[in-house]
Design an enzyme around this catalytic site. Sequence first.
Site, PDB file in Angstrom:
ATOM      1  N   HIS A   1       0.776  -1.089   0.051  1.00  0.00           N
ATOM      2  CA  HIS A   1      -0.023   0.050  -0.194  1.00  0.00           C
ATOM      3  C   HIS A   1       0.777   1.366   0.023  1.00  0.00           C
ATOM      4  O   HIS A   1       2.150   1.107   0.609  1.00  0.00           O
ATOM      5  CB  HIS A   1      -1.097  -0.074   1.275  1.00  0.00           C
TER       6      HIS A   1
ATOM      7  N   ASP B   1      -8.115  -5.171  -0.146  1.00  0.00           N
ATOM      8  CA  ASP B   1      -8.360  -5.906  -1.244  1.00  0.00           C
ATOM      9  C   ASP B   1      -8.217  -7.443  -1.261  1.00  0.00           C
ATOM     10  O   ASP B   1      -8.703  -8.264  -2.033  1.00  0.00           O
ATOM     11  CB  ASP B   1      -8.008  -5.355  -2.677  1.00  0.00           C
TER      12      ASP B   1
END
Length: 428
Positions: A307, A364
């Site tokens: 991320h 996700d």
Amino acid sequence: MSSTATIKYGDQTVELPVITGTENESAIDIAKLRDLTGLITLDSGFKNTGATKSAITFLDGEQGVLKYRGYAIEELAEKASFLEVAYLLIYGNLPTKAQLDDFQFQISRHTLVHEDMKKFFDGFPSKSHPMGQLSSLVCSLSSFYPESLDPHQTQEEQNLTIIKLLAKMATIVSWIYKKSLGHPLIYPQNKFDYVTNYLYMTFGQRTEEVSIDPVVAKAMNVLLILHADHEQNCSTSTVRIVGSADCNLYASISAGISALWGPLHGGANQAVIEMLEQIKNDGGDVDKWLNKAKDKNDPFRLMGFGHRVYKNFDPRAKIIKKACDDVLAKLGINDPVLDIAKKLEQAALSDPYFVERKLYPNVDFYSGIIYRALGFPTDMFTVLFALGRLPGWIAQWKEMRENKEPIGRPRQVYVGEVNRQFVPVEKR
Ligand code: SDX
């Protein structure tokens, strides 16, 4: 701490203001840098560049903290409804009972879409990707509501535009799914709350009344809340920059939907399931695939990992992972890719490559497994991300307009050819 930063360049020394936010983040305000020094800054991917001051969402990537308007995501996911969180993000405070009832009532008045929109649905090839359909359909709302094109709408007119989009998005998303199955469209029932109405239009049948499993409704509510906003991510920055051109809300959100489609962004939830299926079909050797992810000569990346901001666990991934176990157990589903996901996570979290780069599961990584357990096809996963992110996009667009931010127009450093003379084609 000094409220200025000193920059020395050549024989120049300039002082630039440093601003500090309510969560003690600080930034150098470089608005005057070019006037004072002739310099601009360069930051590919805006990894260290703040685009705005925002009061909507705060996240601390090192601590794995996420708050909407000051409320911890863990508390909102457990105790709030998605509509309460949508109200909180858009209007700044959790609604009173009267405000929430009025919000639900207003939305329930606008859940239908113009019947002519069905022509657009009929025009899409049956297997076209739902995200391409969603982006087109949301933008087409500006055709049916031309009053939304006025950048100087009154607050009341702007609020009606917002209500219409929130209300119709759930209908549009469910109809995209129904069309993909060749099933008849199910119209909204205003007796239901927002999430139940969405599930009713999605899983309902014309021929029989279906009851919505409360486990499914609760899981959907949590998933939508977890996706509702995430400060200046790629798609939200897209919504803000398109809106900064005085572009209407529908077109601005449509642009955000297109940005979210990317597999490095919201499209990752679809890519994660495709990756897990690929590993399962390849025999389930997670070490082999981890090595592929680490190999710079191999384009394969561990989707759902890493991320831009979180260098610790994505707090949303933690909540979704737990919800995964709960939902699959309650629905009596045993999904082999969940076991692969857990093995992959365990192996990656003890692998120096991932540890050194602080690559953890993101939102996700597990969300697709729940969506699949709830009955959604893989190519609908990012559409569900967009349904959740809608109130965040709206809140960010609204804030940008209320702050009267200038049109977004970054500068560049030119590195191309200089002063070439034109030569006629015969002589080239
Ligand atoms: C979302 O921004 C948001 O807030 C987004 C989001 C939201 O709510 O809006 O949180 C939603 O988009 C989540 C992210 C979903 N995407 C994925 O899961 C795709 C896989 N992840 C990566 O592609 C990547 O981690 C990004 C895109 C998420 C972040 O990329 P960055 O910040 O540009 O980091 P990078 O590509 O520079 O990676 C740093 C290093 C590199 O190695 P080195 O060059 O230092 O040797 O880490 C490596 C990368 O190769 N790396 C990975 C990896 N992610 C980063 N290596 C293998 N697998 C990965 N997934």
